[in-house]
Write a protein that holds these residues in place. Structure first.
Motif: not given
Length: 122
Positions: A69-97
């Motif tokens: 999701s994103r809040d353009n008024a705050k210039n912020t993008v979010y990633l809500r992650m539920n039911i996390l699994k061990p295979e979700d372990t990683a370095l997470y990067y944000c990127a912009q087009r």
């Protein structure tokens, strides 16, 4: 110059939740995405969202568990992650087009953050 700063990573038990944030410098009218890289693996697409937020796209591995999701008024993008699994372990990067439309190709993203570590214990 565009700067992206991720936050919200950490250590969580399997089944738990985290919310990642990506703060962008200045206003943006461009699509944003989240990618991740696990140890010994290539970086992979996770989720993307249009500038307006009216369209999103997810990797099959996270569909139904993660929400971008994103809040353009705050210039912020979010990633809500539920039911996390061990295979979700990683370095997470944000990127912009430099376009407002979604893409899941890494080479179509012009700007990248430094990443935030997510570790899911079993």
């Amino acid at each position: 110059q565009v700067q992206l700063i991720e936050s919200g990573g950490g250590l969580v038990q399997a089944g738990g939740s985290l919310r990642l944030s990506c703060a962008t410098s200045g206003r943006t009218f461009n699509a944003m995405g989240w990618f991740r890289q696990a140890p010994g693996k290539e970086r992979e697409f996770v989720a993307a969202i249009t500038w307006s937020g009216d369209s999103t796209y997810y990797a099959d591995s996270v569909k139904g568990r993660f929400t971008i999701s994103r809040d353009n008024a705050k210039n912020t993008v979010y990633l809500r992650m539920n039911i996390l699994k061990p295979e979700d372990t990683a370095l997470y990067y944000c990127a912009q087009r430099t376009y407002s439309s979604i893409s899941y190709y890494q080479n179509e993203y012009a700007y990248w953050g430094q990443g935030t570590q997510v570790t899911v214990s079993s």
